[in-house]
Scaffold this motif. Structure first.
Motif, PDB file in Angstrom:
ATOM      1  N   ARG A 221      14.588 -23.211  75.933  1.00 28.79           N
ATOM      2  CA  ARG A 221      14.426 -21.814  75.508  1.00 28.79           C
ATOM      3  C   ARG A 221      14.472 -21.706  73.988  1.00 28.79           C
ATOM      4  O   ARG A 221      13.684 -20.972  73.374  1.00 28.79           O
ATOM      5  CB  ARG A 221      15.505 -20.916  76.130  1.00 28.79           C
ATOM      6  N   VAL A 222      15.404 -22.439  73.369  1.00 30.61           N
ATOM      7  CA  VAL A 222      15.489 -22.415  71.902  1.00 30.61           C
ATOM      8  C   VAL A 222      14.209 -22.984  71.295  1.00 30.61           C
ATOM      9  O   VAL A 222      13.635 -22.419  70.366  1.00 30.61           O
ATOM     10  CB  VAL A 222      16.718 -23.204  71.405  1.00 30.61           C
ATOM     11  N   ASN A 223      13.753 -24.087  71.832  1.00 29.12           N
ATOM     12  CA  ASN A 223      12.528 -24.726  71.330  1.00 29.12           C
ATOM     13  C   ASN A 223      11.326 -23.802  71.448  1.00 29.12           C
ATOM     14  O   ASN A 223      10.513 -23.705  70.512  1.00 29.12           O
ATOM     15  CB  ASN A 223      12.264 -26.014  72.114  1.00 29.12           C
ATOM     16  N   SER A 224      11.193 -23.117  72.559  1.00 25.81           N
ATOM     17  CA  SER A 224      10.021 -22.247  72.766  1.00 25.81           C
ATOM     18  C   SER A 224      10.126 -20.954  71.975  1.00 25.81           C
ATOM     19  O   SER A 224       9.113 -20.315  71.679  1.00 25.81           O
ATOM     20  CB  SER A 224       9.841 -21.940  74.256  1.00 25.81           C
ATOM     21  N   SER A 225      11.353 -20.542  71.605  1.00 25.07           N
ATOM     22  CA  SER A 225      11.535 -19.299  70.855  1.00 25.07           C
ATOM     23  C   SER A 225      11.327 -19.488  69.355  1.00 25.07           C
ATOM     24  O   SER A 225      10.883 -18.573  68.659  1.00 25.07           O
ATOM     25  CB  SER A 225      12.941 -18.730  71.099  1.00 25.07           C
ATOM     26  N   GLN A 228       7.305 -23.557  65.900  1.00 22.99           N
ATOM     27  CA  GLN A 228       7.056 -24.887  66.457  1.00 22.99           C
ATOM     28  C   GLN A 228       7.546 -25.995  65.534  1.00 22.99           C
ATOM     29  O   GLN A 228       7.319 -25.991  64.330  1.00 22.99           O
ATOM     30  CB  GLN A 228       5.563 -25.076  66.723  1.00 22.99           C
ATOM     31  N   GLU A 229       8.223 -26.948  66.160  1.00 22.91           N
ATOM     32  CA  GLU A 229       8.800 -28.070  65.417  1.00 22.91           C
ATOM     33  C   GLU A 229       9.012 -29.223  66.395  1.00 22.91           C
ATOM     34  O   GLU A 229       9.286 -29.001  67.581  1.00 22.91           O
ATOM     35  CB  GLU A 229      10.141 -27.614  64.818  1.00 22.91           C
ATOM     36  N   ASN A 230       8.909 -30.431  65.910  1.00 20.05           N
ATOM     37  CA  ASN A 230       9.118 -31.600  66.764  1.00 20.05           C
ATOM     38  C   ASN A 230      10.600 -31.969  66.758  1.00 20.05           C
ATOM     39  O   ASN A 230      11.122 -32.470  65.763  1.00 20.05           O
ATOM     40  CB  ASN A 230       8.286 -32.782  66.277  1.00 20.05           C
ATOM     41  N   TRP A 231      11.276 -31.751  67.892  1.00 22.00           N
ATOM     42  CA  TRP A 231      12.710 -32.015  67.996  1.00 22.00           C
ATOM     43  C   TRP A 231      12.985 -33.315  68.751  1.00 22.00           C
ATOM     44  O   TRP A 231      14.139 -33.563  69.153  1.00 22.00           O
ATOM     45  CB  TRP A 231      13.407 -30.860  68.695  1.00 22.00           C
ATOM     46  N   ILE A 285      14.133 -19.828  62.548  1.00 18.24           N
ATOM     47  CA  ILE A 285      13.316 -18.616  62.553  1.00 18.24           C
ATOM     48  C   ILE A 285      12.548 -18.560  63.869  1.00 18.24           C
ATOM     49  O   ILE A 285      11.972 -19.563  64.305  1.00 18.24           O
ATOM     50  CB  ILE A 285      12.308 -18.620  61.378  1.00 18.24           C
ATOM     51  N   ASN A 286      12.548 -17.376  64.518  1.00 16.27           N
ATOM     52  CA  ASN A 286      11.782 -17.268  65.760  1.00 16.27           C
ATOM     53  C   ASN A 286      10.298 -17.038  65.453  1.00 16.27           C
ATOM     54  O   ASN A 286       9.896 -16.930  64.298  1.00 16.27           O
ATOM     55  CB  ASN A 286      12.365 -16.192  66.684  1.00 16.27           C
ATOM     56  N   ARG A 474       9.066 -36.956  57.674  1.00 17.01           N
ATOM     57  CA  ARG A 474       8.659 -35.886  58.581  1.00 17.01           C
ATOM     58  C   ARG A 474       7.919 -36.445  59.793  1.00 17.01           C
ATOM     59  O   ARG A 474       6.880 -37.088  59.660  1.00 17.01           O
ATOM     60  CB  ARG A 474       7.739 -34.923  57.835  1.00 17.01           C
ATOM     61  N   PRO A 475       8.422 -36.180  61.008  1.00 15.03           N
ATOM     62  CA  PRO A 475       7.690 -36.620  62.209  1.00 15.03           C
ATOM     63  C   PRO A 475       6.456 -35.757  62.412  1.00 15.03           C
ATOM     64  O   PRO A 475       6.426 -34.598  62.018  1.00 15.03           O
ATOM     65  CB  PRO A 475       8.692 -36.409  63.342  1.00 15.03           C
ATOM     66  N   ARG A 476       5.442 -36.323  63.008  1.00 12.77           N
ATOM     67  CA  ARG A 476       4.211 -35.563  63.247  1.00 12.77           C
ATOM     68  C   ARG A 476       4.332 -34.730  64.528  1.00 12.77           C
ATOM     69  O   ARG A 476       4.808 -35.187  65.535  1.00 12.77           O
ATOM     70  CB  ARG A 476       3.032 -36.537  63.395  1.00 12.77           C
TER      71      ARG A 476
END
Length: 477
Positions: A221-225, A228-231, A285-286, A474-476
């Motif tokens: 939920r945190v990732n989708s909110s 966009q970022e590669n976690w 930031i959402n 930085r990961p792609r």
């Protein structure tokens, strides 16, 4: 022949030792006859100890432990007690143990204790712990229910009986033991505070979930909110999805707690009117450009202000919802504050780098498992020369690009450090071999070499301060 003195109190299996120990406590030689004469005198009185180590019982038959106060004081003018104990109500008492200002807690009040219990705590503490001396290490007993609540919990309502000790494991963590209820309380598991709290659902950091699945769904939920970022790790596999996000949330909140409780930053955490709920700023930031706020319910686990978990976590609650929960919505939670000046997170290429023998030894001998595999078997002296050349190469690039060496946050010591990319062949490419950790020493305008990290580890630590933009880290997406 009728027993008298010490021998009438119970079985004595350590007479020579206990006489020697008492003499040391008092600061002069004491004989058994001195103790016997006191026990036979009218000044001798027994107190009967309950399961919490308190002298509250009225009869010896009700007790598994009793004590008596000696007429002599310690060399520090403290009261000395002699203790006898037994495992069961039909057993004979065993003694004698001298204690000064210590609560003697008899673990046999609380449940069945197997022999492996002592092996386990001995392994953890690196001391020889047995049924004859474990009372010296137990400091407190607490009844805890299945939700981790301990206040106003009786033994009948408890799912665990927690045993606090004054021992530490090899990592410096206080050792904690607990009985688990299996119809009756049975066996003691030893660990630390973190391992004990895992009995109450799935946790990471101060976040608590009913199941591991719930925690995974929360991270999703945190990732989708958020923007966009590669976690996920780029080079290593992980047992969970979004491992970098998990670490990020855990350590960002730890930093907020540190600022709130130790630095008196009252906007780092916001509590509602009865302090049963909390909101905090994730520093993310959402998708709509707003601060991503998380709310949750406080579950107290101890007497200290910081002893709590957060459960029932919700993302970006509305002000209407927060007002219903008793929050003052004029107070907005602030993100963590890692530095006071931009100068603290900029690498100073003119500063000296302390390339000491000790730091090279640590990196090349004790952290060689983080080196690329093809370099692990190379002669350490040759590797040392390669490392020196690589450090000078990276510093030269940093003179032309001030962002090349990236700041990171080290949670254990709550300080900013720097990540220097190391190219062992001194050939610049997008992918260095590993990252070198540098600690700034501003008073000497110097950097101290600390350790090396894999690129995944380096990114995870750097992400706590900000999303790294430097290409090598930085990961792609």
């Amino acid at each position: 022949m009728e027993k008298r003195g010490l021998y009438k109190l119970g079985y004595i299996d350590n007479l020579e030792e206990l006489i020697s120990e008492l003499s040391a406590l008092i600061g002069r030689d004491v004989e058994k006859t001195d103790i016997d004469e006191f026990i036979e005198s009218s000044d001798y009185k027994e107190e009967y100890i309950d399961e919490f180590g308190k002298p509250t019982l009225n009869k010896k038959e009700e007790a598994l432990t009793f004590r008596f106060e000696l007429p002599w004081k310690s060399t520090n003018n403290e009261v000395i007690y002699g203790y006898f104990w037994r495992k069961g109500y039909n057993d004979n008492f065993i003694g004698c143990y001298w204690f000064v200002h210590h609560t003697f807690i008899n673990i046999y009040y609380h449940g069945y204790v197997g022999s492996k219990c002592f092996e386990s705590i001995s392994d953890l503490s690196k001391l020889e712990v047995s049924e004859k001396n474990i009372f010296r290490y137990i400091t407190k007993i607490t009844y805890v229910n299945s939700k981790g609540v301990h206040k106003n919990i009786s033994k009948g309502d408890a799912a665990f009986i927690r045993l606090d000790t004054n021992l530490k494991n090899s990592f410096g963590n206080i050792i904690i033991g607990w009985f688990s209820k299996q119809k009756k309380f049975k066996d003691i598991t030893w660990g630390n505070k973190e391992s004990f709290t895992k009995n109450f659902g799935f946790t990471f950091g101060k976040f608590k979930f009913n199941t591991a699945k719930d925690s995974k769904e929360f991270l999703e939920r945190v990732n989708s909110s958020a923007i966009q970022e590669n976690w996920n790790y780029k080079n290593n596999k992980s047992a969970i999805n979004f491992p970098i996000l998990k670490s990020y949330l855990e350590h960002e909140f730890d930093r907020l707690c540190y600022e709130y409780y130790s630095l008196s930053s009252k906007h780092s955490l916001i509590f509602n009117s009865d302090e049963s709920c909390i909101i905090f700023n994730t520093n993310l930031i959402n998708k709509f450009g707003q601060d991503l706020i998380i709310s949750g319910r406080i579950e107290r686990t101890g007497n200290e202000s910081e002893d709590f978990f957060i459960s029932d976590l919700a993302l970006s609650p509305s002000k209407n919802e927060l007002k219903k929960q008793g929050f003052d919505t004029s107070k907005e939670p602030q993100p963590p504050h890692f530095f006071d000046s931009l100068d603290e997170i900029l690498f100073h290429s003119e500063w000296e780098i302390d390339m000491s023998f000790e730091s090279y030894e640590h990196i090349l001998l004790y952290r060689d498992f983080r080196l690329p595999e093809e370099y692990r078997s190379i002669n350490k002296e040759s590797m040392g020369r390669k490392l020196t050349d690589s450090i000078n190469f990276a510093r030269n690039i940093a003179k032309k690009n001030y962002k090349f060496i990236v700041p990171m946050y080290y949670p254990a010591f709550r300080r900013v450090q720097f990540l220097m990319p190391i190219y062992l062949e001194s050939t610049f490419s997008n992918t260095p071999d590993f990252a070198l950790v540098l600690t700034p020493v501003p008073e000497y305008k110097m950097y101290k070499l600390e350790t090396i990290l894999t690129l995944d580890e380096a990114y995870q630590d750097a992400r706590l301060i900000a999303k790294p933009e430097e290409v090598w880290l930085r990961p792609r997406i």
